[in-house]
Write an enzyme that holds these catalytic residues in place. Sequence first.
Site, PDB file in Angstrom:
ATOM      1  N   HIS A 169      -0.999   0.037  -9.783  1.00  0.00           N
ATOM      2  CA  HIS A 169      -1.664  -0.914  -8.868  1.00  0.00           C
ATOM      3  C   HIS A 169      -2.175  -2.163  -9.609  1.00  0.00           C
ATOM      4  O   HIS A 169      -3.373  -2.449  -9.617  1.00  0.00           O
ATOM      5  CB  HIS A 169      -2.822  -0.223  -8.119  1.00  0.00           C
ATOM      6  CG  HIS A 169      -3.214  -0.954  -6.860  1.00  0.00           C
ATOM      7  ND1 HIS A 169      -3.591  -0.327  -5.704  1.00  0.00           N
ATOM      8  CD2 HIS A 169      -3.306  -2.285  -6.579  1.00  0.00           C
ATOM      9  CE1 HIS A 169      -3.887  -1.214  -4.773  1.00  0.00           C
ATOM     10  NE2 HIS A 169      -3.712  -2.421  -5.285  1.00  0.00           N
TER      11      HIS A 169
ATOM     12  N   ARG B   3       0.845  -1.185   0.000  1.00  0.00           N
ATOM     13  CA  ARG B   3       0.000   0.000   0.000  1.00  0.00           C
ATOM     14  C   ARG B   3       0.882   1.238   0.000  1.00  0.00           C
ATOM     15  O   ARG B   3       1.962   1.252   0.603  1.00  0.00           O
ATOM     16  CB  ARG B   3      -0.895   0.031   1.253  1.00  0.00           C
ATOM     17  CG  ARG B   3      -2.040  -0.984   1.225  1.00  0.00           C
ATOM     18  CD  ARG B   3      -3.090  -0.640   0.174  1.00  0.00           C
ATOM     19  NE  ARG B   3      -4.218  -1.552   0.169  1.00  0.00           N
ATOM     20  CZ  ARG B   3      -4.352  -2.610  -0.642  1.00  0.00           C
ATOM     21  NH1 ARG B   3      -3.414  -2.881  -1.518  1.00  0.00           N
ATOM     22  NH2 ARG B   3      -5.426  -3.363  -0.592  1.00  0.00           N
TER      23      ARG B   3
HETATM   24  P1  NDP Z   1      -1.578 -11.981   4.855  1.00  0.00           P
HETATM   25  O1  NDP Z   1      -2.516 -11.520   5.903  1.00  0.00           O
HETATM   26  O2  NDP Z   1      -1.654 -13.400   4.390  1.00  0.00           O
HETATM   27  O3  NDP Z   1      -0.077 -11.749   5.361  1.00  0.00           O
HETATM   28  C1  NDP Z   1       0.305 -10.615   6.062  1.00  0.00           C
HETATM   29  C2  NDP Z   1       1.730 -10.796   6.565  1.00  0.00           C
HETATM   30  O4  NDP Z   1       2.172  -9.570   7.139  1.00  0.00           O
HETATM   31  C3  NDP Z   1       1.856 -11.856   7.658  1.00  0.00           C
HETATM   32  O5  NDP Z   1       3.055 -12.576   7.514  1.00  0.00           O
HETATM   33  C4  NDP Z   1       1.897 -11.019   8.936  1.00  0.00           C
HETATM   34  O6  NDP Z   1       2.588 -11.593  10.042  1.00  0.00           O
HETATM   35  C5  NDP Z   1       2.660  -9.807   8.458  1.00  0.00           C
HETATM   36  N1  NDP Z   1       2.407  -8.650   9.327  1.00  0.00           N
HETATM   37  C6  NDP Z   1       1.238  -8.033   9.572  1.00  0.00           C
HETATM   38  N2  NDP Z   1       1.417  -7.018  10.451  1.00  0.00           N
HETATM   39  C7  NDP Z   1       2.739  -7.016  10.755  1.00  0.00           C
HETATM   40  C8  NDP Z   1       3.530  -6.226  11.599  1.00  0.00           C
HETATM   41  N3  NDP Z   1       3.033  -5.225  12.337  1.00  0.00           N
HETATM   42  N4  NDP Z   1       4.852  -6.502  11.689  1.00  0.00           N
HETATM   43  C9  NDP Z   1       5.393  -7.522  10.982  1.00  0.00           C
HETATM   44  N5  NDP Z   1       4.678  -8.329  10.145  1.00  0.00           N
HETATM   45  C10 NDP Z   1       3.368  -8.061  10.046  1.00  0.00           C
HETATM   46  O7  NDP Z   1      -1.731 -10.985   3.617  1.00  0.00           O
HETATM   47  P2  NDP Z   1      -1.475 -11.266   2.068  1.00  0.00           P
HETATM   48  O8  NDP Z   1      -0.140 -11.879   1.916  1.00  0.00           O
HETATM   49  O9  NDP Z   1      -2.629 -11.969   1.461  1.00  0.00           O
HETATM   50  O10 NDP Z   1      -1.512  -9.754   1.481  1.00  0.00           O
HETATM   51  C11 NDP Z   1      -0.614  -8.772   1.946  1.00  0.00           C
HETATM   52  C12 NDP Z   1      -0.958  -7.405   1.385  1.00  0.00           C
HETATM   53  O11 NDP Z   1      -0.606  -7.296   0.019  1.00  0.00           O
HETATM   54  C13 NDP Z   1      -2.423  -7.015   1.403  1.00  0.00           C
HETATM   55  O12 NDP Z   1      -2.843  -6.616   2.685  1.00  0.00           O
HETATM   56  C14 NDP Z   1      -2.477  -5.894   0.388  1.00  0.00           C
HETATM   57  O13 NDP Z   1      -2.246  -4.658   1.029  1.00  0.00           O
HETATM   58  C15 NDP Z   1      -1.312  -6.193  -0.533  1.00  0.00           C
HETATM   59  N6  NDP Z   1      -1.787  -6.543  -1.885  1.00  0.00           N
HETATM   60  C16 NDP Z   1      -1.475  -5.713  -2.936  1.00  0.00           C
HETATM   61  C17 NDP Z   1      -1.868  -6.033  -4.208  1.00  0.00           C
HETATM   62  C18 NDP Z   1      -1.449  -5.213  -5.376  1.00  0.00           C
HETATM   63  O14 NDP Z   1      -1.916  -5.436  -6.505  1.00  0.00           O
HETATM   64  N7  NDP Z   1      -0.545  -4.271  -5.229  1.00  0.00           N
HETATM   65  C19 NDP Z   1      -2.682  -7.225  -4.487  1.00  0.00           C
HETATM   66  C20 NDP Z   1      -2.915  -8.052  -3.328  1.00  0.00           C
HETATM   67  C21 NDP Z   1      -2.485  -7.691  -2.072  1.00  0.00           C
HETATM   68  P3  NDP Z   1       2.116 -12.977  10.725  1.00  0.00           P
HETATM   69  O15 NDP Z   1       2.495 -14.037   9.724  1.00  0.00           O
HETATM   70  O16 NDP Z   1       2.922 -13.062  11.963  1.00  0.00           O
HETATM   71  O17 NDP Z   1       0.648 -12.860  10.930  1.00  0.00           O
HETATM   72  C1  OXD Z   2      -5.694  -6.276  -2.875  1.00  0.00           C
HETATM   73  C2  OXD Z   2      -5.320  -5.346  -3.937  1.00  0.00           C
HETATM   74  O1  OXD Z   2      -5.537  -5.938  -1.695  1.00  0.00           O
HETATM   75  O2  OXD Z   2      -5.625  -5.634  -5.117  1.00  0.00           O
HETATM   76  O3  OXD Z   2      -6.151  -7.385  -3.190  1.00  0.00           O
HETATM   77  O4  OXD Z   2      -4.673  -4.337  -3.676  1.00  0.00           O
END
Ligand code: NDP
Ligand code: OXD
Length: 312
Positions: free
Chosen positions: A275, A227
Amino acid sequence: MTVKVIVATSSPEKTRKWHAAFEQAWPQGTFVAWSEQAGTVGAQYAIVWQPPAELFRREHGLQAVFNLGAGVDGLMSLPSLPRSLPIVRLEGAGMAEQMAEYVVYGLVRAAREFGEYESRQRRALWQPLPAIRREDWPVGIMGMGTIGAEVARAVSSLGYAVAGWSRTPRALPGIQTYGGQDGLAGFLARTRVLVNVLPLTASTENILDRANLSRLLPNGYLINVARGQHLVEDDLLALLDQGRMQGAMLDVFRTEPLPADHPFWRHPKIIMTPHVAAITLEDGTVAQIVDKIRALRQNRPISGVVNRDSGY
Ligand code: NDP
Ligand code: OXD
Protein backbone atom coordinates in the site's frame (compact mmCIF):
# COMPACT_ATOMS: atom_id res chain seq x y z
CA MET A 1 -11.28 34.39 16.33
CA THR A 2 -8.70 31.61 16.46
CA VAL A 3 -9.48 28.30 14.84
CA LYS A 4 -9.21 25.07 16.84
CA VAL A 5 -8.34 21.87 14.97
CA ILE A 6 -7.94 18.36 16.34
CA VAL A 7 -5.55 15.92 14.63
CA ALA A 8 -6.33 12.21 15.08
CA THR A 9 -4.83 9.24 13.25
CA SER A 10 -4.38 5.50 13.70
CA SER A 11 -1.31 5.83 15.94
CA PRO A 12 0.15 8.34 18.44
CA GLU A 13 3.36 8.59 16.35
CA LYS A 14 1.48 9.52 13.17
CA THR A 15 -0.71 11.93 15.11
CA ARG A 16 2.37 13.66 16.57
CA LYS A 17 3.99 13.91 13.14
CA TRP A 18 0.94 15.47 11.45
CA HIS A 19 0.20 17.69 14.44
CA ALA A 20 3.74 19.14 14.31
CA ALA A 21 3.52 19.70 10.54
CA PHE A 22 0.24 21.63 10.82
CA GLU A 23 1.44 23.70 13.78
CA GLN A 24 4.52 24.68 11.84
CA ALA A 25 2.59 25.54 8.67
CA TRP A 26 -0.05 27.64 10.43
CA PRO A 27 1.19 29.00 13.79
CA GLN A 28 -1.93 31.18 14.14
CA GLY A 29 -4.17 28.10 14.36
CA THR A 30 -4.62 26.05 17.52
CA PHE A 31 -3.88 22.42 16.71
CA VAL A 32 -4.52 19.75 19.33
CA ALA A 33 -3.18 16.20 19.03
CA TRP A 34 -5.79 13.53 19.88
CA SER A 35 -5.13 11.53 23.01
CA GLU A 36 -7.26 8.91 24.71
CA GLN A 37 -6.86 10.64 28.05
CA ALA A 38 -7.74 14.21 27.03
CA GLY A 39 -11.41 15.17 27.18
CA THR A 40 -13.39 17.19 24.67
CA VAL A 41 -11.32 20.03 23.23
CA GLY A 42 -14.10 21.89 21.42
CA ALA A 43 -12.52 21.68 17.95
CA GLN A 44 -14.18 23.21 14.89
CA TYR A 45 -12.30 21.00 12.43
CA ALA A 46 -10.73 17.56 12.56
CA ILE A 47 -7.82 16.30 10.43
CA VAL A 48 -7.83 12.50 10.41
CA TRP A 49 -6.62 9.20 9.00
CA GLN A 50 -8.31 6.11 10.46
CA PRO A 51 -9.20 8.02 13.64
CA PRO A 52 -10.59 6.44 16.81
CA ALA A 53 -14.40 6.23 16.66
CA GLU A 54 -14.45 8.01 20.03
CA LEU A 55 -13.37 11.27 18.31
CA PHE A 56 -16.86 11.90 16.93
CA ARG A 57 -18.50 11.02 20.23
CA ARG A 58 -16.40 13.65 22.01
CA GLU A 59 -16.25 16.52 19.52
CA HIS A 60 -19.75 17.79 18.85
CA GLY A 61 -18.80 21.21 17.46
CA LEU A 62 -17.04 19.96 14.33
CA GLN A 63 -17.89 21.85 11.14
CA ALA A 64 -15.87 19.60 8.79
CA VAL A 65 -13.50 16.64 8.88
CA PHE A 66 -10.45 16.57 6.59
CA ASN A 67 -9.21 13.15 5.51
CA LEU A 68 -5.43 12.70 5.19
CA GLY A 69 -5.97 10.57 2.11
CA ALA A 70 -8.00 10.41 -1.11
CA GLY A 71 -10.12 7.39 -0.17
CA VAL A 72 -12.74 8.00 2.50
CA ASP A 73 -14.09 4.44 2.75
CA GLY A 74 -12.44 3.82 6.14
CA LEU A 75 -13.71 7.07 7.61
CA MET A 76 -17.21 6.59 6.22
CA SER A 77 -17.44 3.15 7.80
CA LEU A 78 -17.20 4.62 11.33
CA PRO A 79 -20.69 4.36 12.86
CA SER A 80 -19.95 7.34 15.13
CA LEU A 81 -19.36 9.71 12.18
CA PRO A 82 -22.34 12.08 12.06
CA ARG A 83 -24.22 11.91 8.75
CA SER A 84 -24.43 15.71 8.58
CA LEU A 85 -20.70 16.33 9.07
CA PRO A 86 -19.01 17.39 5.79
CA ILE A 87 -16.04 15.19 4.82
CA VAL A 88 -13.27 16.72 2.75
CA ARG A 89 -10.93 14.32 0.98
CA LEU A 90 -7.39 14.91 -0.22
CA GLU A 91 -7.24 15.90 -3.89
CA GLY A 92 -3.97 14.81 -5.45
CA ALA A 93 -1.48 16.63 -3.21
CA GLY A 94 1.38 14.77 -4.90
CA MET A 95 -0.39 11.39 -5.04
CA ALA A 96 -1.50 11.48 -8.69
CA GLU A 97 2.09 11.72 -9.96
CA GLN A 98 3.22 8.85 -7.72
CA MET A 99 0.32 6.75 -8.92
CA ALA A 100 1.17 7.51 -12.55
CA GLU A 101 4.75 6.36 -11.93
CA TYR A 102 3.56 3.18 -10.25
CA VAL A 103 1.19 2.27 -13.08
CA VAL A 104 3.74 3.08 -15.77
CA TYR A 105 6.21 0.80 -13.97
CA GLY A 106 3.69 -2.07 -13.76
CA LEU A 107 2.61 -1.67 -17.37
CA VAL A 108 6.13 -1.39 -18.81
CA ARG A 109 7.41 -4.23 -16.65
CA ALA A 110 4.67 -6.49 -18.00
CA ALA A 111 4.70 -5.33 -21.62
CA ARG A 112 8.51 -5.24 -22.01
CA GLU A 113 8.82 -8.56 -20.11
CA PHE A 114 11.28 -7.18 -17.57
CA GLY A 115 10.19 -9.84 -15.07
CA GLU A 116 11.37 -12.48 -17.55
CA TYR A 117 14.68 -10.65 -18.03
CA GLU A 118 15.17 -10.57 -14.22
CA SER A 119 14.68 -14.32 -14.16
CA ARG A 120 17.08 -14.82 -17.12
CA GLN A 121 19.70 -12.64 -15.43
CA ARG A 122 19.61 -14.91 -12.38
CA ARG A 123 20.34 -17.82 -14.72
CA ALA A 124 23.07 -15.86 -16.61
CA LEU A 125 21.09 -16.13 -19.85
CA TRP A 126 21.86 -13.58 -22.59
CA GLN A 127 18.66 -14.07 -24.59
CA PRO A 128 16.90 -11.06 -26.13
CA LEU A 129 13.12 -11.31 -26.67
CA PRO A 130 11.36 -9.84 -29.74
CA ALA A 131 10.29 -6.19 -29.64
CA ILE A 132 6.77 -5.58 -28.35
CA ARG A 133 3.93 -3.90 -30.25
CA ARG A 134 2.22 -1.30 -28.07
CA GLU A 135 -1.05 -1.94 -29.89
CA ASP A 136 -1.04 -5.39 -28.26
CA TRP A 137 -1.25 -3.70 -24.82
CA PRO A 138 -4.36 -1.49 -24.67
CA VAL A 139 -4.74 -0.01 -21.19
CA GLY A 140 -8.08 0.63 -19.45
CA ILE A 141 -8.36 2.82 -16.37
CA MET A 142 -11.31 2.39 -14.02
CA GLY A 143 -11.89 5.71 -12.24
CA MET A 144 -11.01 8.89 -14.10
CA GLY A 145 -10.91 11.35 -11.21
CA THR A 146 -7.97 13.31 -9.83
CA ILE A 147 -5.67 10.28 -9.92
CA GLY A 148 -7.09 8.26 -12.82
CA ALA A 149 -6.91 11.21 -15.24
CA GLU A 150 -3.22 11.76 -14.40
CA VAL A 151 -2.48 8.06 -14.83
CA ALA A 152 -4.28 8.11 -18.19
CA ARG A 153 -2.22 11.09 -19.38
CA ALA A 154 1.07 9.47 -18.34
CA VAL A 155 0.32 6.12 -19.98
CA SER A 156 -1.04 7.75 -23.12
CA SER A 157 2.11 9.88 -23.47
CA LEU A 158 4.09 6.63 -23.91
CA GLY A 159 2.04 5.70 -26.96
CA TYR A 160 -0.24 3.03 -25.46
CA ALA A 161 -3.93 3.14 -26.41
CA VAL A 162 -5.77 4.28 -23.27
CA ALA A 163 -9.45 4.18 -22.35
CA GLY A 164 -11.05 5.41 -19.15
CA TRP A 165 -14.23 4.37 -17.38
CA SER A 166 -16.09 6.56 -14.91
CA ARG A 167 -19.61 7.08 -13.67
CA THR A 168 -20.12 9.98 -16.05
CA PRO A 169 -18.07 9.96 -19.28
CA ARG A 170 -15.12 12.38 -19.32
CA ALA A 171 -13.60 14.23 -22.28
CA LEU A 172 -9.81 13.92 -22.22
CA PRO A 173 -7.64 14.47 -25.29
CA GLY A 174 -6.44 11.20 -26.81
CA ILE A 175 -8.32 9.02 -24.28
CA GLN A 176 -11.34 6.96 -25.23
CA THR A 177 -13.91 7.32 -22.46
CA TYR A 178 -16.74 5.09 -21.32
CA GLY A 179 -19.38 5.89 -18.74
CA GLY A 180 -21.63 4.04 -16.30
CA GLN A 181 -22.78 0.42 -16.16
CA ASP A 182 -23.76 0.50 -19.85
CA GLY A 183 -20.20 1.36 -20.85
CA LEU A 184 -18.45 -1.22 -18.67
CA ALA A 185 -18.60 -4.31 -20.91
CA GLY A 186 -17.31 -2.43 -23.97
CA PHE A 187 -14.54 -0.82 -21.91
CA LEU A 188 -13.36 -4.18 -20.54
CA ALA A 189 -13.59 -5.92 -23.92
CA ARG A 190 -11.00 -3.54 -25.50
CA THR A 191 -8.66 -3.63 -22.46
CA ARG A 192 -5.68 -5.87 -21.79
CA VAL A 193 -4.06 -4.02 -18.88
CA LEU A 194 -6.77 -3.05 -16.40
CA VAL A 195 -5.85 -0.36 -13.87
CA ASN A 196 -8.19 0.15 -10.92
CA VAL A 197 -8.28 3.64 -9.36
CA LEU A 198 -11.91 3.66 -8.22
CA PRO A 199 -13.06 4.76 -4.79
CA LEU A 200 -14.45 1.96 -2.64
CA THR A 201 -18.22 2.38 -2.42
CA ALA A 202 -21.26 0.10 -2.32
CA SER A 203 -21.34 0.23 -6.15
CA THR A 204 -17.67 -0.62 -6.70
CA GLU A 205 -17.01 -3.27 -4.03
CA ASN A 206 -16.08 -6.65 -5.66
CA ILE A 207 -16.12 -5.07 -9.13
CA LEU A 208 -12.94 -6.98 -10.03
CA ASP A 209 -14.64 -10.37 -10.08
CA ARG A 210 -14.50 -13.36 -12.40
CA ALA A 211 -17.24 -12.01 -14.68
CA ASN A 212 -15.59 -8.64 -15.25
CA LEU A 213 -11.99 -9.88 -15.35
CA SER A 214 -13.04 -12.55 -17.88
CA ARG A 215 -14.20 -9.81 -20.25
CA LEU A 216 -10.63 -8.52 -20.68
CA LEU A 217 -8.63 -9.34 -23.81
CA PRO A 218 -6.68 -12.63 -23.61
CA ASN A 219 -3.59 -12.52 -21.38
CA GLY A 220 -5.06 -9.70 -19.35
CA TYR A 221 -3.04 -7.97 -16.66
CA LEU A 222 -4.46 -6.29 -13.54
CA ILE A 223 -2.94 -3.35 -11.69
CA ASN A 224 -4.95 -2.68 -8.51
CA VAL A 225 -3.96 0.51 -6.71
CA ALA A 226 -7.35 1.44 -5.24
CA ARG A 227 -8.68 -0.85 -2.49
CA GLY A 228 -8.42 -4.56 -1.74
CA GLN A 229 -12.20 -4.85 -1.39
CA HIS A 230 -12.58 -4.14 -5.10
CA LEU A 231 -10.99 -7.49 -5.91
CA VAL A 232 -12.47 -10.96 -5.45
CA GLU A 233 -9.16 -12.60 -4.63
CA ASP A 234 -10.11 -16.22 -5.41
CA ASP A 235 -11.44 -15.16 -8.83
CA LEU A 236 -8.11 -13.56 -9.71
CA LEU A 237 -6.18 -16.60 -8.51
CA ALA A 238 -8.38 -18.93 -10.58
CA LEU A 239 -8.00 -16.83 -13.75
CA LEU A 240 -4.22 -16.66 -13.31
CA ASP A 241 -3.92 -20.37 -12.62
CA GLN A 242 -6.10 -21.23 -15.61
CA GLY A 243 -3.88 -19.07 -17.85
CA ARG A 244 -6.81 -16.79 -18.70
CA MET A 245 -4.91 -13.83 -17.22
CA GLN A 246 -1.19 -13.20 -17.48
CA GLY A 247 -0.42 -11.45 -14.20
CA ALA A 248 -1.22 -8.82 -11.62
CA MET A 249 0.50 -6.06 -9.72
CA LEU A 250 -1.26 -5.38 -6.44
CA ASP A 251 -0.75 -2.58 -3.92
CA VAL A 252 -3.90 -2.99 -1.81
CA PHE A 253 -5.48 -5.98 -0.08
CA ARG A 254 -8.64 -6.98 1.76
CA THR A 255 -6.56 -7.47 4.90
CA GLU A 256 -3.62 -5.13 5.44
CA PRO A 257 -0.93 -6.02 6.34
CA LEU A 258 -1.42 -9.07 4.14
CA PRO A 259 -1.16 -12.23 6.31
CA ALA A 260 2.12 -14.12 5.83
CA ASP A 261 0.34 -17.27 4.64
CA HIS A 262 -1.68 -15.50 1.94
CA PRO A 263 -1.19 -17.13 -1.53
CA PHE A 264 -0.51 -13.74 -3.18
CA TRP A 265 2.91 -13.47 -1.50
CA ARG A 266 4.42 -16.39 -3.37
CA HIS A 267 2.34 -16.50 -6.55
CA PRO A 268 4.67 -16.49 -9.59
CA LYS A 269 2.32 -14.27 -11.62
CA ILE A 270 1.75 -11.65 -8.92
CA ILE A 271 3.98 -8.80 -7.85
CA MET A 272 3.06 -6.83 -4.76
CA THR A 273 3.78 -3.70 -2.77
CA PRO A 274 2.53 -2.81 0.76
CA HIS A 275 0.00 0.00 0.00
CA VAL A 276 2.59 2.52 -1.15
CA ALA A 277 1.47 3.26 -4.72
CA ALA A 278 0.89 6.85 -3.63
CA ILE A 279 2.07 7.97 -0.22
CA THR A 280 0.46 11.00 1.42
CA LEU A 281 3.17 13.67 1.18
CA GLU A 282 3.45 16.12 4.05
CA ASP A 283 4.03 19.48 2.34
CA GLY A 284 1.34 19.30 -0.35
CA THR A 285 -1.16 17.79 2.07
CA VAL A 286 -0.67 20.36 4.82
CA ALA A 287 -0.82 23.27 2.33
CA GLN A 288 -4.02 21.93 0.75
CA ILE A 289 -5.83 21.42 4.05
CA VAL A 290 -4.72 24.73 5.58
CA ASP A 291 -5.88 26.58 2.43
CA LYS A 292 -9.26 24.88 2.66
CA ILE A 293 -9.74 25.65 6.35
CA ARG A 294 -8.88 29.29 5.63
CA ALA A 295 -11.39 29.32 2.77
CA LEU A 296 -14.13 27.89 5.00
CA ARG A 297 -13.37 30.51 7.67
CA GLN A 298 -13.96 33.15 5.00
CA ASN A 299 -17.13 31.47 3.73
CA ARG A 300 -15.49 30.64 0.41
CA PRO A 301 -16.44 27.37 -1.34
CA ILE A 302 -13.95 24.49 -1.40
CA SER A 303 -13.56 21.44 -3.63
CA GLY A 304 -13.13 17.84 -2.52
CA VAL A 305 -16.25 17.65 -0.36
CA VAL A 306 -17.48 14.06 -0.38
CA ASN A 307 -20.99 13.33 -1.60
CA ARG A 308 -22.39 11.18 1.22
CA ASP A 309 -24.88 9.49 -1.13
CA SER A 310 -22.40 8.35 -3.79
CA GLY A 311 -19.75 7.66 -1.12
CA TYR A 312 -16.83 9.51 -2.75
P1 NDP B 1 -11.82 10.82 -7.35
O1 NDP B 1 -13.02 10.94 -6.49
O2 NDP B 1 -11.16 12.06 -7.86
O3 NDP B 1 -12.20 9.95 -8.64
C1 NDP B 1 -13.01 8.83 -8.58
C2 NDP B 1 -13.33 8.36 -9.99
O4 NDP B 1 -14.03 7.12 -9.91
C3 NDP B 1 -14.23 9.32 -10.76
O5 NDP B 1 -13.86 9.37 -12.11
C4 NDP B 1 -15.61 8.67 -10.62
O6 NDP B 1 -16.54 8.94 -11.67
C5 NDP B 1 -15.24 7.21 -10.66
N1 NDP B 1 -16.30 6.38 -10.06
C6 NDP B 1 -16.75 6.41 -8.79
N2 NDP B 1 -17.75 5.51 -8.63
C7 NDP B 1 -17.91 4.91 -9.84
C8 NDP B 1 -18.78 3.91 -10.31
N3 NDP B 1 -19.70 3.33 -9.54
N4 NDP B 1 -18.68 3.54 -11.60
C9 NDP B 1 -17.78 4.12 -12.43
N5 NDP B 1 -16.91 5.10 -12.03
C10 NDP B 1 -16.99 5.47 -10.75
O7 NDP B 1 -10.77 9.91 -6.56
P2 NDP B 1 -9.18 9.91 -6.66
O8 NDP B 1 -8.80 9.80 -8.09
O9 NDP B 1 -8.60 11.02 -5.87
O10 NDP B 1 -8.83 8.55 -5.85
C11 NDP B 1 -9.34 7.30 -6.26
C12 NDP B 1 -9.03 6.22 -5.25
O11 NDP B 1 -7.67 5.84 -5.28
C13 NDP B 1 -9.26 6.57 -3.79
O12 NDP B 1 -10.63 6.52 -3.45
C14 NDP B 1 -8.44 5.53 -3.07
O13 NDP B 1 -9.23 4.38 -2.81
C15 NDP B 1 -7.36 5.16 -4.07
N6 NDP B 1 -6.03 5.58 -3.60
C16 NDP B 1 -5.09 4.62 -3.32
C17 NDP B 1 -3.84 4.98 -2.91
C18 NDP B 1 -2.77 3.96 -2.72
O14 NDP B 1 -1.67 4.28 -2.22
N7 NDP B 1 -2.96 2.72 -3.10
C19 NDP B 1 -3.47 6.38 -2.70
C20 NDP B 1 -4.51 7.32 -3.06
C21 NDP B 1 -5.75 6.90 -3.48
P3 NDP B 1 -17.05 10.44 -12.00
O15 NDP B 1 -15.87 11.10 -12.65
O16 NDP B 1 -18.17 10.23 -12.95
O17 NDP B 1 -17.43 11.04 -10.69
C1 OXD C 1 -5.51 7.11 0.11
C2 OXD C 1 -4.57 6.03 0.38
O1 OXD C 1 -6.71 6.83 -0.07
O2 OXD C 1 -3.40 6.32 0.71
O3 OXD C 1 -5.09 8.27 0.06
O4 OXD C 1 -4.91 4.86 0.23
